[in-house]
Design an enzyme around this catalytic site. Structure first.
Site, PDB file in Angstrom:
ATOM      1  N   ASP A 279       0.422  -1.034  -0.095  1.00  0.00           N
ATOM      2  CA  ASP A 279      -0.001   0.140   0.239  1.00  0.00           C
ATOM      3  C   ASP A 279       0.520   1.323  -0.155  1.00  0.00           C
ATOM      4  OD1 ASP A 279      -2.972   1.033   0.014  1.00  0.00           O
ATOM      5  OD2 ASP A 279      -2.044   1.860   2.308  1.00  0.00           O
ATOM      6  N   LEU A 360      -7.342   6.926   1.482  1.00  0.00           N
ATOM      7  CA  LEU A 360      -7.462   8.083   0.736  1.00  0.00           C
ATOM      8  C   LEU A 360      -6.191   8.079   0.076  1.00  0.00           C
ATOM      9  CD1 LEU A 360      -8.757  10.705   2.477  1.00  0.00           C
ATOM     10  CD2 LEU A 360     -10.251   9.894   0.794  1.00  0.00           C
ATOM     11  N   ARG A 361      -5.194   7.073  -0.448  1.00  0.00           N
ATOM     12  CA  ARG A 361      -3.703   6.982  -0.094  1.00  0.00           C
ATOM     13  C   ARG A 361      -3.894   6.979  -2.466  1.00  0.00           C
ATOM     14  NH1 ARG A 361      -1.248   3.943   3.058  1.00  0.00           N
ATOM     15  NH2 ARG A 361       0.458   5.429   4.636  1.00  0.00           N
ATOM     16  N   GLY A 362      -4.818   6.620  -2.200  1.00  0.00           N
ATOM     17  CA  GLY A 362      -5.688   6.015  -4.030  1.00  0.00           C
ATOM     18  C   GLY A 362      -5.975   7.077  -4.298  1.00  0.00           C
ATOM     19  N   VAL A 365      -2.961   9.735  -5.270  1.00  0.00           N
ATOM     20  CA  VAL A 365      -1.662   9.007  -5.943  1.00  0.00           C
ATOM     21  C   VAL A 365      -2.547   9.048  -7.323  1.00  0.00           C
ATOM     22  CG1 VAL A 365      -0.389   7.120  -7.297  1.00  0.00           C
ATOM     23  CG2 VAL A 365      -0.293   8.076  -4.268  1.00  0.00           C
TER      24      VAL A 365
END
Length: 422
Positions: A279, A360-362, A365
């Site tokens: 992740d 919320l990384r998706g 990015v």
């Protein structure tokens, strides 16, 4: 095929007015700040730095500083004598992997790339070929952490102290570093070591920086990352998350900046990656074996030419390599001015939400990668096509694994994208 650097990605080169060739000769400038300017919040803040608010018991001594000065001074000689690297522009058939690498060089805050695929598909060769394309950055001469003279958050403690005192800094242009992390590396080799005996006898923190210090503001490459020891994985996770590396021995603590682009490669047949490490990678590139017979022959012939005479082979791709370098440099310069419409941001978040992507990384990015691609194409606005190109690489490794699901996760992302963006 060899002349097409990014194949179907159809990335256009920027107009000449946006291009500027990086200086071939390192130029030395000086930066001086008065003590009145440097005592503000800009230079007095910090993350995990001991001894900035109050005086430390021991002065910090970097035993690698002198060695680092010599390395920087002999940079040109080293470049001529190093082993020849296969040109990035000569690699064919792996456009997805190449695009992910370029986007991370343009915007390091994307968070790195995980490259998974069959053995013998050119993963390591492609990553190491990035060295020739990496643009030059400003660094403080002689500093083992490649400190940025203009950004306090990526300065070593010694450099910060010099800035606060109003000293002049010698600044040089240096290529971005690429550091290989060997699988057998010890924690001391990765993080650095503190000489406890010297600290007790001479009253100084004698610190020898490790690979994380050398990788600051550069690239850290881990081949066969899925075989890396768990304790080293934890160290990389901590540094990648905070941007700082802290070494503690016998009550003595030293911190230094460690912001790097983490690139990992591996073969899924040799073991899966820990979910918490997977992740952390901003993008995921899948590499497959080339099936087209004519293309395979072309790759074999190009490799044979390189092995026979590396210097002449590299010379044939010199113009394409220089164009790519100029393109990356220009994209880094215009990146901050690239805009993305609110409507597109909402649709990206809808894709993430409906795919049940955790965290919320998706979202973050995907937005960053789309902006980087627009900058690479020479535009100041993100298009739907940009998002369609990067969103599978940004989300496929973040989907929850379903053992009964036979569809590739990248196809699931693409289907959901077209469903929402149509």
């Amino acid at each position: 095929m060899a002349s097409t650097t990014l194949g179907t990605s159809s990335i256009a080169f920027l107009p000449s007015r946006y291009l500027s060739s990086p200086s071939s000769n390192p130029s030395i400038n000086t930066l001086s700040l008065t003590s009145g300017q440097s005592c503000g919040r800009k230079f007095c803040g910090g993350i995990g730095i001991n001894g900035l608010k109050g005086k430390s018991r021991f002065p910090v001594v970097n035993v690698a500083t002198e060695v680092n000065s010599v390395e920087q001074g002999l940079n040109t000689i080293a470049k001529e004598s190093q082993r020849p690297v296969y040109p990035f522009a000569a690699i064919v058939g792996q456009d997805e992997m190449k695009l992910c690498l370029l986007l991370n060089v343009i915007d390091p805050k994307i968070g790195g790339v995980m490259i998974m695929g069959d053995r013998g598909t050119g993963k390591s060769t492609t990553v190491r070929s990035l060295v020739d394309l990496l643009p030059e950055i400003k660094v403080v001469f002689g500093d083992p952490y490649n400190s940025d003279p203009e950004d306090p958050e990526v300065m070593g403690i010694e450099v910060r102290d010099r800035v606060i005192k109003g000293e002049q800094l010698s600044i040089v242009l240096s290529k971005i570093n690429m550091v290989d992390l060997p699988l057998g590396a010890t924690e001391d080799r990765v993080c650095g070591t503190i000489d406890i005996e010297k600290a007790l006898t001479e009253g100084v923190k004698a610190f020898e920086p490790g690979l994380l210090a050398k990788a600051n503001r550069g690239i850290l490459y881990v081949d066969e990352v899925n075989l890396l020891d768990d304790h080293l994985v934890d160290v990389l996770l901590d540094s990648a998350a905070s941007g700082w590396n802290t070494v503690e021995r016998e009550g003595i603590s030293i911190s230094h900046p460690a912001r790097f682009i983490l690139i990992g490669s591996g073969n899924p047949e040799e073991g899966e990656l820990r979910p918490q490490l997977l992740d952390r990678f901003g993008m995921h590139a899948q590499v497959g074996t080339v099936r087209d017979a004519e293309l395979r022959v072309k790759i074999v012939e190009e490799r044979a030419r390189f092995d026979k005479n590396p210097k002449d082979f590299r010379e044939t791709y010199k113009a394409e390599q220089e164009k790519l370098t100029e393109q990356i440099t220009s994209a880094r310069r215009v990146l901050s001015s690239v805009q993305i419409d609110q409507d597109l941001k909402v649709k990206i978040s809808r894709v993430c939400a409906e795919l049940n992507v955790d965290g919320l990384r998706g979202d973050i990015v995907s937005n960053r990668a789309a902006k980087a691609l627009a900058a690479l194409k020479g535009r100041d606005k993100v298009s739907v096509e940009d998002i369609a190109t990067v969103i599978p690489n940004c989300l496929r490794h973040r989907l929850r694994k379903d053992p009964l699901e036979s569809i590739d996760s990248g196809l699931l992302v693409t289907e959901k994208f077209y469903e929402i963006f149509s």
